[in-house]
Design an enzyme around this catalytic site. Structure first.
Site, PDB file in Angstrom:
ATOM      1  N   SER A 198     -54.398  33.587   1.348  1.00  0.00           N
ATOM      2  CA  SER A 198     -55.321  33.321   0.649  1.00  0.00           C
ATOM      3  C   SER A 198     -54.786  32.632  -0.671  1.00  0.00           C
ATOM      4  O   SER A 198     -53.734  32.851  -0.971  1.00  0.00           O
ATOM      5  CB  SER A 198     -56.135  34.659   0.059  1.00  0.00           C
ATOM      6  OG  SER A 198     -57.051  34.212  -0.920  1.00  0.00           O
ATOM      7  N   TYR A 228     -55.183  42.588  -4.143  1.00  0.00           N
ATOM      8  CA  TYR A 228     -55.504  41.525  -2.823  1.00  0.00           C
ATOM      9  C   TYR A 228     -54.449  40.692  -3.012  1.00  0.00           C
ATOM     10  O   TYR A 228     -54.069  40.129  -1.931  1.00  0.00           O
ATOM     11  CB  TYR A 228     -57.012  41.029  -3.115  1.00  0.00           C
ATOM     12  CG  TYR A 228     -57.326  39.909  -2.162  1.00  0.00           C
ATOM     13  CD1 TYR A 228     -57.675  40.427  -0.784  1.00  0.00           C
ATOM     14  CD2 TYR A 228     -57.554  38.667  -2.574  1.00  0.00           C
ATOM     15  CE1 TYR A 228     -57.951  39.580   0.121  1.00  0.00           C
ATOM     16  CE2 TYR A 228     -58.078  37.881  -1.459  1.00  0.00           C
ATOM     17  CZ  TYR A 228     -58.159  38.442  -0.369  1.00  0.00           C
ATOM     18  OH  TYR A 228     -58.677  37.525   0.953  1.00  0.00           O
TER      19      TYR A 228
END
Length: 321
Positions: A158, A184
């Site tokens: 990501s 994350y």
């Protein structure tokens, strides 16, 4: 290798001239969003797809469109249970696939969680690192012998990897205040590094690995945090993008978001993408400037860093691969 694909390209555009008949593909996370679209596009172009999901009932309902694509073409589709937050379940799923013995041409590690409240997996690991990285780490290594020569592993990373590098000294936030976005970011950096080291270990056998950033897409991943938090994140991204001379952030559609996954899996040349981080259907450039923006941080592609993370992963899960 050059191509005409980019930010707005869709899965079907990327695969328009790709014949996947006879190819067998495993896609994790097929109960919603990108996983469903990835599976649908591959099946529509002739692949036999095995979809892995934690909740099989939810996945069966979500993949109606995938089964319809299989019924109307030459592809096929099946489901297996895989809970990446439970290593006993991960090992059991990998064993079932190994016992079945049928090889895969492509594995797409698409499943994941994002910005969750602080919590732990069944094995006591911080939820995002444990699910996004460690679950896939054990799974892809255990099924690696099933990958045919010429095969490919695609790890979904990501743009959030820009937020944080992995912390090999405190992967479970035992000594660091928990921040859901830092957690994350760490997990997505870890996924990118997994691709780097997996590629190094398997390229001589003709198997390559690549990490991809799908872009920003509205899916179930956003369920763990409020809208105002997402708006603040987008504002910070736009500031960073402006400073880097890049255009403002825009959300992609789901077919656009899944395009880089299928491009890296089935359209990109192995020597072009192997061991690299890709976005918008191309290999990303290194960019260590501040904030979240296009490009990839050098720490997410560093071979020595990838080796160190691999060793840490083996230590944590109690297995050597």
């Amino acid at each position: 290798m050059t191509n005409n694909f980019g930010f707005t390209s869709t899965t079907d555009e990327v695969l328009a001239r790709v014949d996947l008949k006879g190819k067998r593909v495993l896609v994790t996370g097929v109960s919603s969003g990108l996983g469903v679209e990835t599976a649908r596009a591959l099946v529509a172009h002739g692949a036999e797809v095995v979809g892995a999901a934690r909740n099989l009932a939810k996945a069966k309902q979500a993949t109606t469109v995938v089964r319809a694509a299989a019924a109307s073409g030459e592809g096929g589709f099946d489901l297996v249970e895989l809970d990446l937050a439970d290593l006993a379940n991960v090992r059991a799923c990998a064993q079932r696939l190994s016992d079945d013995g049928r090889p895969f041409d492509i594995v797409i590690a698409n499943a994941g969680v994002m910005a969750t409240p602080f919590g732990h997996t069944a094995d006591g690991f911080e939820m995002q690192f444990g699910t996004n990285f460690l679950g896939h780490f054990v799974f892809v290594n255990r099924i690696a012998p099933l990958l045919r020569e010429g095969g490919r592993l695609v790890m979904l990373s990501s743009g959030a990897h820009h937020i944080a590098d992995v912390d090999l000294n405190d992967p479970n936030f035992e000594h660091t205040p928990y921040d859901r976005w830092v957690a994350y970011g760490r997990s997505k950096t870890a996924d990118a590094l997994l691709a780097v080291e997996f590629d190094r270990r398997h390229r001589t056998a003709g198997v390559r690995a690549v990490a991809v950033h799908p872009g920003g897409i509205k899916t179930e991943l956003q369920r763990h945090y409020p809208q105002e938090e997402e708006e603040a994140l987008v504002a910070s991204m736009n500031a960073a993008r402006a400073a880097a001379g890049q255009p403002p952030f825009y959300y992609k559609t789901i077919p656009q978001g899944a395009a880089t996954s299928v491009w890296a899996a089935a359209a990109a040349a192995a020597d072009q993408a192997g061991g690299r981080y890709c976005e918008d259907c191309h290999v990303a450039e290194i960019d260590d400037s501040d904030g979240m923006h296009d490009g990839v941080r050098s720490y997410a592609t560093d071979p020595a860093h990838a080796k160190a993370l691999w060793a840490k992963g083996e230590e944590l899960v109690g297995e050597q691969f």
